[in-house]
Design an enzyme around this catalytic site. Structure first.
Site, PDB file in Angstrom:
ATOM      1  N   GLY A 165       0.006 -14.016   1.656  1.00 29.03           N
ATOM      2  CA  GLY A 165       1.012 -13.133   2.240  1.00 29.03           C
ATOM      3  C   GLY A 165       1.991 -13.880   3.123  1.00 29.03           C
ATOM      4  O   GLY A 165       3.082 -14.268   2.709  1.00 29.03           O
ATOM      5  N   LEU A 212       2.579   1.127   7.364  1.00 29.08           N
ATOM      6  CA  LEU A 212       2.338   1.595   5.988  1.00 29.08           C
ATOM      7  C   LEU A 212       3.489   2.449   5.438  1.00 29.08           C
ATOM      8  O   LEU A 212       3.275   3.438   4.740  1.00 29.08           O
ATOM      9  CB  LEU A 212       0.998   2.348   5.901  1.00 29.08           C
ATOM     10  CG  LEU A 212      -0.239   1.502   6.220  1.00 29.08           C
ATOM     11  CD1 LEU A 212      -1.493   2.381   6.273  1.00 29.08           C
ATOM     12  CD2 LEU A 212      -0.433   0.374   5.217  1.00 29.08           C
ATOM     13  N   ASN A 221      -6.903   0.247   0.476  1.00 30.26           N
ATOM     14  CA  ASN A 221      -6.630  -0.233   1.824  1.00 30.26           C
ATOM     15  C   ASN A 221      -7.365   0.667   2.809  1.00 30.26           C
ATOM     16  O   ASN A 221      -6.878   1.721   3.197  1.00 30.26           O
ATOM     17  CB  ASN A 221      -5.119  -0.245   2.091  1.00 30.26           C
ATOM     18  CG  ASN A 221      -4.799  -0.752   3.490  1.00 30.26           C
ATOM     19  OD1 ASN A 221      -5.702  -1.029   4.269  1.00 30.26           O
ATOM     20  ND2 ASN A 221      -3.522  -0.853   3.808  1.00 30.26           N
ATOM     21  N   CYS A 231      -6.280  -1.361   7.387  1.00 32.21           N
ATOM     22  CA  CYS A 231      -5.075  -1.672   8.158  1.00 32.21           C
ATOM     23  C   CYS A 231      -5.315  -1.364   9.639  1.00 32.21           C
ATOM     24  O   CYS A 231      -5.653  -0.230   9.992  1.00 32.21           O
ATOM     25  CB  CYS A 231      -3.909  -0.843   7.637  1.00 32.21           C
ATOM     26  SG  CYS A 231      -2.413  -1.132   8.565  1.00 32.21           S
ATOM     27  N   SER A 256       0.849  -1.203   0.000  1.00 32.54           N
ATOM     28  CA  SER A 256       0.000   0.000   0.000  1.00 32.54           C
ATOM     29  C   SER A 256       0.879   1.245   0.000  1.00 32.54           C
ATOM     30  O   SER A 256       1.835   1.342   0.769  1.00 32.54           O
ATOM     31  CB  SER A 256      -0.886   0.043   1.237  1.00 32.54           C
ATOM     32  OG  SER A 256      -1.742  -1.064   1.282  1.00 32.54           O
ATOM     33  N   ILE A 272      -9.660 -10.984   4.141  1.00 26.46           N
ATOM     34  CA  ILE A 272      -9.617  -9.955   5.154  1.00 26.46           C
ATOM     35  C   ILE A 272      -8.204  -9.352   5.288  1.00 26.46           C
ATOM     36  O   ILE A 272      -7.216 -10.013   4.953  1.00 26.46           O
ATOM     37  CB  ILE A 272     -10.010 -10.515   6.550  1.00 26.46           C
ATOM     38  CG1 ILE A 272      -9.143 -11.726   6.929  1.00 26.46           C
ATOM     39  CG2 ILE A 272     -11.469 -10.840   6.593  1.00 26.46           C
ATOM     40  CD1 ILE A 272      -9.358 -12.270   8.338  1.00 26.46           C
ATOM     41  N   ASN A 273      -8.135  -8.121   5.791  1.00 32.30           N
ATOM     42  CA  ASN A 273      -6.858  -7.579   6.234  1.00 32.30           C
ATOM     43  C   ASN A 273      -6.545  -8.225   7.592  1.00 32.30           C
ATOM     44  O   ASN A 273      -7.286  -9.081   8.069  1.00 32.30           O
ATOM     45  CB  ASN A 273      -6.939  -6.046   6.346  1.00 32.30           C
ATOM     46  CG  ASN A 273      -5.567  -5.395   6.151  1.00 32.30           C
ATOM     47  OD1 ASN A 273      -4.563  -5.881   6.668  1.00 32.30           O
ATOM     48  ND2 ASN A 273      -5.523  -4.314   5.402  1.00 32.30           N
ATOM     49  N   LYS A 295     -10.737  -3.335   0.214  1.00 36.70           N
ATOM     50  CA  LYS A 295     -10.214  -4.387   1.102  1.00 36.70           C
ATOM     51  C   LYS A 295     -10.756  -4.184   2.510  1.00 36.70           C
ATOM     52  O   LYS A 295     -10.575  -3.133   3.123  1.00 36.70           O
ATOM     53  CB  LYS A 295      -8.694  -4.362   1.117  1.00 36.70           C
ATOM     54  CG  LYS A 295      -8.101  -5.496   1.954  1.00 36.70           C
ATOM     55  CD  LYS A 295      -6.625  -5.659   1.716  1.00 36.70           C
ATOM     56  CE  LYS A 295      -6.058  -6.794   2.536  1.00 36.70           C
ATOM     57  NZ  LYS A 295      -4.614  -6.907   2.365  1.00 36.70           N
TER      58      LYS A 295
HETATM   59  C1  LIG Z   1       4.225  -7.739   6.953  1.00 37.65           C
HETATM   60  C2  LIG Z   1       2.848  -7.455   6.431  1.00 37.65           C
HETATM   61  C3  LIG Z   1       2.592  -6.257   5.784  1.00 37.65           C
HETATM   62  C4  LIG Z   1       1.304  -5.981   5.279  1.00 37.65           C
HETATM   63  N1  LIG Z   1       1.079  -4.811   4.628  1.00 37.65           N
HETATM   64  C5  LIG Z   1      -0.143  -4.567   4.072  1.00 37.65           C
HETATM   65  C6  LIG Z   1      -0.364  -3.408   3.275  1.00 37.65           C
HETATM   66  O1  LIG Z   1       0.538  -2.608   3.025  1.00 37.65           O
HETATM   67  N2  LIG Z   1      -1.621  -3.208   2.796  1.00 37.65           N
HETATM   68  C7  LIG Z   1      -2.663  -4.092   3.014  1.00 37.65           C
HETATM   69  O2  LIG Z   1      -3.783  -3.862   2.531  1.00 37.65           O
HETATM   70  N3  LIG Z   1      -2.455  -5.229   3.724  1.00 37.65           N
HETATM   71  C8  LIG Z   1      -1.227  -5.477   4.254  1.00 37.65           C
HETATM   72  N4  LIG Z   1      -1.015  -6.638   4.953  1.00 37.65           N
HETATM   73  C9  LIG Z   1      -2.128  -7.600   5.124  1.00 37.65           C
HETATM   74  C10 LIG Z   1      -2.066  -8.716   4.067  1.00 37.65           C
HETATM   75  O3  LIG Z   1      -2.194  -8.203   2.753  1.00 37.65           O
HETATM   76  C11 LIG Z   1      -3.153  -9.777   4.316  1.00 37.65           C
HETATM   77  O4  LIG Z   1      -4.426  -9.164   4.222  1.00 37.65           O
HETATM   78  C12 LIG Z   1      -3.021 -10.437   5.682  1.00 37.65           C
HETATM   79  O5  LIG Z   1      -1.660 -10.608   6.037  1.00 37.65           O
HETATM   80  C13 LIG Z   1      -3.712 -11.815   5.743  1.00 37.65           C
HETATM   81  O6  LIG Z   1      -3.157 -12.694   4.780  1.00 37.65           O
HETATM   82  P1  LIG Z   1      -1.985 -13.762   5.145  1.00 37.65           P
HETATM   83  O7  LIG Z   1      -2.402 -14.499   6.369  1.00 37.65           O
HETATM   84  O8  LIG Z   1      -1.860 -14.615   3.906  1.00 37.65           O
HETATM   85  O9  LIG Z   1      -0.741 -12.962   5.383  1.00 37.65           O
HETATM   86  C14 LIG Z   1       0.265  -6.926   5.461  1.00 37.65           C
HETATM   87  C15 LIG Z   1       0.526  -8.133   6.114  1.00 37.65           C
HETATM   88  C16 LIG Z   1       1.809  -8.412   6.603  1.00 37.65           C
HETATM   89  C17 LIG Z   1       2.051  -9.735   7.284  1.00 37.65           C
END
Ligand SMILES: Cc1cc2nc3c(=O)[nH]c(=O)nc-3n(C[C@H](O)[C@H](O)[C@H](O)COP(=O)(O)O)c2cc1C
Length: 301
Positions: free
Chosen positions: A262, A71, A122, A125, A44, A187-188, A161
């Site tokens: 992720g 972020l 986004n 967050c 993001s 989900i975030n 999101k």
């Molecule tokens: C280190 C890290 C950084 C993330 N940064 C963002 C971001 O910049 N923008 C966003 O919408 N979600 C961000 N997320 C959330 C992920 O995109 C995702 O929604 C969340 O981690 C659940 O998926 P996962 O269990 O596969 O990681 C971040 C997650 C992690 C672990």
């Protein structure tokens, strides 16, 4: 066989990189695409550069990790240069943007829409500065205002999101649909959560708390997709704790047309994309499915 279509955008397979993990520059996004992902979502970014929080920003816990990166990003002008360098071959590129008000979202859309296939907002967050992230996505009014502004400015499909950290995610999902969102991703991260270092008796993260991701959140993400699928007509992208092809099948059966991955990349490496694609194709053959379409939402009565 693995192709899926979301808002007229064709994906070679239903797997994409989730925002925030390896999505900060073109070379890592190109690597993810070469490793078998059908698409990538960028980290993001905002209009102006933002430093984020000081370290430590992530900590491993049972079942996943907690992060409060805050972020951090180099701002849209720098990010645009990275988006331009992504090698476009049958793949889908999605920019993830964040801001504090409708004007910032509109400006971001206008800056990047020529370089991407879709834009993800986004608004979810859980450790963003006050006024950003989940403080938007936890309010129907603010979600409506931001999604409408982005949609009005955009020539490409808009994905909202969603945060799971609300009383009723369906209400927010319906609001985003009413405001013109073309698609929802959910989900975030969950929480926020906290880990305390018992030797120094202090929280580990510099921000004290952060969002939980990884295996432990998958059942919550699947339930959210399932509930939202029953109430909205726009396509859904499932995110949260996906490590295996079986996980992907669960999300698709719950109602997702594609998924984002992720934390699994941190644990298993970029090979996770090709391994899941292989497993998913075998599974589909065994079960007699010839397309992802046939599988979407079949867990519903
Ligand atoms: C280190 C890290 C950084 C993330 N940064 C963002 C971001 O910049 N923008 C966003 O919408 N979600 C961000 N997320 C959330 C992920 O995109 C995702 O929604 C969340 O981690 C659940 O998926 P996962 O269990 O596969 O990681 C971040 C997650 C992690 C672990």
């Amino acid at each position: 066989m693995l192709k899926t279509n979301i808002c007229g955008v064709e994906f070679q397979n239903p797997l994409m990189l989730a925002a925030g993990i390896m999505g900060s520059n073109a070379s890592s996004m190109n690597w993810i695409l070469k490793s078998g992902a059908g698409g990538v979502v960028s980290k993001s970014f905002s209009l102006n550069p933002h430093p984020g929080y000081v370290n430590p920003t992530t900590v491993a816990v049972d079942g996943g990790i907690i992060n409060a990166i805050g972020l951090s990003n180099p701002g849209v002008l720098n990010f645009k240069e990275e988006l331009k360098k992504i090698e476009r071959k049958n793949n889908v590129v999605i920019a993830s943007i964040y801001g504090a008000n409708p004007d910032e979202f509109s400006k971001l859309v206008l800056e990047v829409q020529d370089y991407v296939d879709m834009i993800e907002l986004n608004i979810s967050c859980p450790h963003a500065m006050e006024g950003y992230g989940a403080s938007i996505g936890q309010s129907c009014d603010l979600s409506h205002t931001i999604v409408s502004a982005a949609k009005d400015a955009s020539d490409v499909p808009i994905i909202a999101k969603l945060t799971p950290n609300v009383t009723d995610i369906v209400e927010i999902a319906k609001t985003c649909e009413d405001a013109g969102a073309d698609c929802l991703s959910l989900i975030n991260t969950l929480g926020p959560g906290m880990k305390i270092n018992i030797d120094v008796a202090k929280p580990v993260l510099s921000n004290k708390f952060g969002g939980m991701s990884g295996k432990a959140i998958k059942p919550i993400a699947v339930r959210n997709v399932y509930s939202v699928y029953e109430e909205v007509d726009i396509p859904l992208i499932g995110v949260g704790g996906i490590y295996t092809f079986e996980d992907v099948v669960e999300f698709i059966y719950a109602g997702a047309r594609a998924v984002q991955i992720g934390t699994a990349i941190m644990d298993e490496g970029v090979e996770v994309f090709s391994e899941i694609n292989k497993g998913l194709e075998n599974f589909m053959k065994q079960k007699g499915f010839s397309s992802i379409d046939e599988m979407v939402g079949i867990a519903h009565d």
